[in-house]
Motif scaffolding. Sequence first.
Motif, short mmCIF file in Angstrom:
data_model
loop_
_atom_site.label_atom_id
_atom_site.label_comp_id
_atom_site.label_asym_id
_atom_site.label_seq_id
_atom_site.Cartn_x
_atom_site.Cartn_y
_atom_site.Cartn_z
N ALA A 1 0.93 -1.42 -0.20
CA ALA A 1 0.19 -0.04 0.37
C ALA A 1 0.78 1.41 -0.10
CB ALA A 1 -0.93 -0.50 1.20
N PHE A 2 0.46 2.40 -0.81
CA PHE A 2 0.68 3.27 -0.83
C PHE A 2 0.31 4.53 -0.13
CE2 PHE A 2 2.58 0.35 -3.81
CZ PHE A 2 3.93 0.12 -3.48
N THR A 3 0.98 5.77 0.33
CA THR A 3 0.07 7.18 0.33
C THR A 3 0.24 8.17 -0.86
OG1 THR A 3 2.21 8.38 0.63
CG2 THR A 3 2.63 7.31 2.70
N ALA B 1 -1.89 1.40 -6.73
CA ALA B 1 -0.05 2.26 -7.15
C ALA B 1 -0.16 3.43 -7.60
CB ALA B 1 0.50 1.19 -7.27
N PRO B 2 0.90 4.35 -6.98
CA PRO B 2 0.87 5.69 -7.35
C PRO B 2 1.19 5.42 -8.95
CG PRO B 2 1.36 5.94 -5.66
CD PRO B 2 1.54 4.14 -5.49
N HIS C 1 5.10 5.64 -2.47
CA HIS C 1 6.15 6.25 -0.86
C HIS C 1 4.71 4.88 0.00
CE1 HIS C 1 7.58 9.71 -3.70
NE2 HIS C 1 8.06 9.54 -2.31
N ALA C 2 5.70 3.67 0.68
CA ALA C 2 5.51 3.12 1.19
C ALA C 2 3.83 3.66 2.39
CB ALA C 2 6.32 1.75 1.60
N ASP C 3 3.16 2.45 2.36
CA ASP C 3 2.42 3.23 3.71
C ASP C 3 2.07 2.07 4.53
OD1 ASP C 3 -0.40 3.54 5.95
OD2 ASP C 3 -1.10 3.49 4.14
#
Lengths: 196, 196
Positions: free
Chosen positions: A19-21, A78-79, A174-176
Amino acid sequence: MLDAAALDVLFREAHTANAFTTQPVTDADLHQVFDLLRMAPTSANSQPGRFVFVRSAAAKKRLEPALSAGNRAKTMAAPVTVIVAHDMRFHEFLPRVFPHDPGAVGWFEGEAKRASREITAFRNGTLQGAYFILAARAVGLDCGPMSGFDNGKVDAEFFPDGRWRSNFLVNLGHADPAGTMPRNPRLAFDDACRIL
Amino acid sequence: MLDAAALDVLFREAHTANAFTTQPVTDADLHQVFDLLRMAPTSANSQPGRFVFVRSAAAKKRLEPALSAGNRAKTMAAPVTVIVAHDMRFHEFLPRVFPHDPGAVGWFEGEAKRASREITAFRNGTLQGAYFILAARAVGLDCGPMSGFDNGKVDAEFFPDGRWRSNFLVNLGHADPAGTMPRNPRLAFDDACRIL
């Protein structure tokens, strides 16, 4: 020797991101990663690795049908999703990238050299995929690499002329930390290594 | 983000080494490199990469007949030559290294899964070979990776039971700058990348 913090970022504390920010991955980020990874070694400097950065919603939609069920939601969110691929005609660049041996292109050209060309593209494109992962970590990005997708569908949709061929995917951003799973066990030295 | 000095060590200033100083590569060096590289990601944590460190004169002699003429002298002189290999039965470790899914071994077992097993072993063993190169650089070693050898001869000599299979070689030690060649040109972002 790199310091402990750098070894942690690259290897020891890095985890696959699921998961990503919402922080975007910029064109400048992608150029920075490529500018690093391209310096790492490939056979005869052949550099067959290719990188398709699937970032827009429209491009993500094209990718979606090829994803396995377990990878679909996280990949769509994902971005960026990188299609790590390789160029089946990488040897056409050799006069430019291996200029001291004008005969190098002949090592890979023609039907008789197909097996050599294919294994060189796959092996060295894969090396460059690993360099990509570590270069991305080195500049502060997080990666979620995956083999769980239909390579044939990706190739048909993104590479219809057959020149590039998909290898694996990497979700990038950027990982969550909420999406990070506990680390699985690693093999011991004696499982995987021999000193002769 | 790593600092500039670390990026130089890993990517920007690192070069393929063709000659080495007499400084030995110790068992502790080899363990240190493996302890780093094993943390980097592989598909389903499969870790198929295997590393045979050919260091003694007797083991080097066994390797010599498989080397291509252009790689022979520098390889025989290197402190260590690593046979980067992969385990064709890597899936037997999955109950230990992917414990949360007891069904994972079935993704790779049996004749019907041979193609999946072989491509997973080769792809992920190659990723781990790239992680090896960057982990070795990270701890202050220099690498000279090579595909110029006879895989069949190496397999017959070192892996007669067929379980492990050779992929590529890496000469390993502390570089003698006299053996470093000027860097060849790298592809540009637009040659190798697309942003969609």
